[in-house]
Design a protein around this motif. Structure first.
Motif, short mmCIF file in Angstrom:
data_model
loop_
_atom_site.label_atom_id
_atom_site.label_comp_id
_atom_site.label_asym_id
_atom_site.label_seq_id
_atom_site.Cartn_x
_atom_site.Cartn_y
_atom_site.Cartn_z
N SER A 58 -119.15 31.71 19.57
CA SER A 58 -119.01 32.91 18.56
C SER A 58 -118.11 34.03 19.13
O SER A 58 -117.65 34.43 18.46
N ASN A 59 -118.42 34.43 20.65
CA ASN A 59 -117.57 35.64 21.10
C ASN A 59 -116.40 35.20 21.69
O ASN A 59 -115.46 36.38 22.06
N ALA A 60 -116.17 34.12 22.37
CA ALA A 60 -115.15 34.17 23.27
C ALA A 60 -113.82 33.80 22.34
O ALA A 60 -113.78 33.27 21.25
N GLY A 61 -112.56 34.31 22.99
CA GLY A 61 -111.39 34.33 22.41
C GLY A 61 -110.87 32.85 22.78
O GLY A 61 -111.35 32.05 23.35
N PRO A 62 -110.12 32.64 21.64
CA PRO A 62 -109.44 31.35 21.52
C PRO A 62 -108.62 30.74 22.76
O PRO A 62 -108.74 29.55 23.18
N ALA A 63 -108.21 31.75 23.49
CA ALA A 63 -107.39 31.52 24.75
C ALA A 63 -108.09 31.47 26.26
O ALA A 63 -107.62 31.25 27.09
N ILE A 64 -109.43 31.74 26.00
CA ILE A 64 -110.31 31.92 27.22
C ILE A 64 -110.93 30.91 27.50
O ILE A 64 -111.73 30.43 26.33
#
Length: 376
Positions: free
Chosen positions: A43-49
């Motif tokens: 839900s919270n992680a950015g797509p590139a992380i």
């Protein structure tokens, strides 16, 4: 640490941890965001992380995870930080956290005495940025009489009976409302009760109340003991909030039943990103042969994609990581927030963002410091 690009683990994929991970990744670090909840990561992680499921309470799993990390930032609830810090020392991983808990910080200081890594607790806003501001305010006078620090993380539109919405850790909020609070009185550190000492404060035409809460000063009371006559930290809320919290925590004795208190706050004060953070620091002292007063007033407004408390807490933490990597903080042992000078703090990428995004005419002092540092 040689080279600025590092492997950094951020533990806790909540509202603050996810923003910290994003800020550090944007600076070119190899960041992994970890949490015990796969759903929270999704839900919270950015797509590139990159993400990883890790239970911070499982020290064996944590030990394996941190073995390949240069730095770990804990955005977990305060009661997990003792174990995380201990594992960080074992794995040779430099440690940062957001805790306001006094006992947790005392434990981290104890294990830091013989550690080969740096342990930097109490990053963020309060404690954190407010401690850097307070130390700078004290340094502006030849003799310091009083320093008052006030910080509020509030809903922009208060609509419930508490006149409050949760914008950060519920556990941390309850903790600071329940534990004794450190101040300096007549030059000596003393403890005062939480939710007491209610003052009325008017800032930019808005009425607030300010009252004692625990942990906001970090180690600043110890650092400035004997150098400041009186110093206090209080939390800002809309009027009436302190009395309701005293009824719940003291009158109904829910300080001893934090699970129930947590459920009440989850129901009555839901999370919002439409928040505002207000910072007010004022000092009185002798300067150039006369008594003078100086002050800093900062306001940050949240927006749908980034709440004000997310910005200020994450930027306060990331600025300390930046200063550490630049060699402007001790490279091992216990590191205090006030070990960072305000000018150095504001010259970081995260610190300069705090200057840029402040919504107040009183930021001129900070802008001047940041510009002077950049030109040096």
């Amino acid at each position: 640490m040689a080279g600025l690009q590092k492997n950094i683990a951020v533990l806790g994929a909540g509202q603050i941890g996810a923003v910290i991970a994003g800020m550090l990744a944007a600076q070119g670090h190899r960041v992994t965001l970890a949490d015990a909840s796969r759903a929270r990561l999704a839900s919270n992680a950015g797509p590139a992380i990159p993400t990883r499921v890790v239970d911070a309470a499982d020290h064996d799993a944590l030990r394996v995870f941190l073995a390949g990390q240069d730095i770990v930032v804990s955005a977990c609830p305060y009661f997990l930080n003792n174990g995380i810090a201990r594992v960080a020392v074992e794995t040779g991983t430099h440690y940062f956290d957001l805790t306001e808990d006094v006992a947790t910080t005392a434990y981290i200081r104890e294990i830091a005495a013989s550690a080969e890594v740096a342990l930097v607790p109490q990053c963020g806003l309060a404690p954190g940025f407010i401690c850097v501001l307070g130390a700078d305010m004290a340094a502006r006078f030849e003799t310091v009489k009083t320093i008052k620090m006030r910080v509020g993380a509030l809903p922009l539109y208060p609509t419930n009976a508490l006149r409050y919405n949760v914008t950060w850790s519920v556990d941390g909020l309850i903790n600071e409302y329940c534990n004794p609070c450190e101040i300096i009185l007549d030059g000596r550190p003393v403890l005062v009760p939480p939710l007491e000492g209610v003052d009325s404060v008017m800032i930019d035409g808005v009425a607030y109340e300010a009252f004692n809460t625990s942990g906001g000063l970090g180690t600043l009371t110890e650092t400035l003991a004997g150098k400041v006559r009186d110093m206090s930290y209080k939390t800002l809320r809309y009027p009436g909030h302190a009395e309701i919290m005293k009824l719940l925590l003291q009158g109904l004795e829910l300080a001893g039943d934090r699970d129930t208190m947590r459920r009440i706050l989850d129901r009555a004060a839901p999370f919002t990103r439409r928040d505002v953070v207000v910072i007010f620091v004022t000092g009185v002292g002798e300067r150039n042969g006369r008594t003078e007063e100086d002050s800093i007033v900062l306001r940050y407004d949240g927006r749908p994609e980034l709440g004000a408390i997310q910005l200020t807490t994450a930027a306060g933490c990331v600025a300390m990581v930046e200063l550490f990597l630049l060699g402007k903080l001790p490279d091992r042992g216990f590191v205090r927030q006030e070990d960072a000078s305000l000018s150095d703090f504001l010259s970081t990428r995260a610190g300069s963002r705090l200057v840029k995004e402040a919504r107040s005419s009183e930021t001129s002092d900070l802008v001047g410091l940041a510009s002077k540092r950049a030109a040096a």
